[in-house]
Every structure is written in C-alpha cells, then in structure tokens.
Scaffold this motif. Structure first.
Motif, PDB file in Angstrom:
ATOM      1  N   LEU A  28      11.933 -81.558  -9.357  1.00  0.00           N
ATOM      2  CA  LEU A  28      12.322 -82.579 -10.331  1.00  0.00           C
ATOM      3  C   LEU A  28      11.101 -83.264 -10.940  1.00  0.00           C
ATOM      4  N   LYS A  29      10.104 -83.564 -10.119  1.00  0.00           N
ATOM      5  CA  LYS A  29       8.892 -84.213 -10.619  1.00  0.00           C
ATOM      6  C   LYS A  29       8.155 -83.307 -11.592  1.00  0.00           C
ATOM      7  N   ALA A  32      10.114 -83.138 -14.870  1.00  0.00           N
ATOM      8  CA  ALA A  32      10.019 -84.386 -15.632  1.00  0.00           C
ATOM      9  C   ALA A  32       8.644 -84.544 -16.271  1.00  0.00           C
ATOM     10  N   ILE A  55       6.773 -91.327 -12.150  1.00  0.00           N
ATOM     11  CA  ILE A  55       7.251 -90.012 -11.713  1.00  0.00           C
ATOM     12  C   ILE A  55       6.347 -89.432 -10.643  1.00  0.00           C
ATOM     13  N   PRO A  65      12.539 -89.143 -11.373  1.00  0.00           N
ATOM     14  CA  PRO A  65      12.698 -88.088 -12.375  1.00  0.00           C
ATOM     15  C   PRO A  65      14.103 -88.038 -12.987  1.00  0.00           C
ATOM     16  N   TYR A  68      14.366 -90.772 -15.473  1.00  0.00           N
ATOM     17  CA  TYR A  68      13.672 -90.390 -16.708  1.00  0.00           C
ATOM     18  C   TYR A  68      14.575 -89.502 -17.564  1.00  0.00           C
TER      19      TYR A  68
END
Length: 79
Positions: A28-29, A32, A55, A65, A68
C-alpha cells in the motif's frame, strides 16, 4: 512488568498475521508513493510533501495510504 515476547515465542498463526500485515502495508505504501509521485499537485488535496512524509514515516498498518487514496486525491479534470 511484562516480559517482551520474542519472535520464536509467537505462535505460527501470529507470525503469519504479522508478516502478512507488513507485506500489505508495504504494498500500500509503495502504491501510494508511486501514485503521489506521478499525480500533478493540482490533483492532490493538501501538500504532496506532507502526504509523502505521512505515507512513508507513519506506521499505520495501511491506514495512511488508504486515507490518501480515499481523501487525498482529487478527480482529474475532464475538460
């Protein structure tokens, strides 16, 4: 005072959950940050630098994330 558990003290299930959550958080990081990098500043709510810092640095098990993706991006203008 409670003693800290070692990795070897955890059950196989708990170790699997920790590794799985870490992998999901990492994916996910990365997604993002890549999206943030390619997206123009006009399509971001807030500062790109602030989003990138949050993030990357906040240990959130995917919450930052996801925030975001849900709240930090604006829809591109379809002119």
């Amino acid at each position: 005072m409670s003693a800290r558990k070692r990795w070897s003290d955890l059950s196989e299930r708990n170790r699997t959950l920790i590794v799985t959550a870490s992998v999901v958080d990492g994916i996910l990081k990365i997604a993002a940050v890549l999206d943030l990098r390619r997206r123009p500043a006009e399509q971001i709510r807030g500062s790109k630098r602030a989003w990138a810092t949050a993030i990357v640095l906040v240990n959130s098990i995917g919450a930052v994330p996801i925030a975001y993706f849900v709240f930090g991006r604006r829809a591109p203008n379809s002119d």
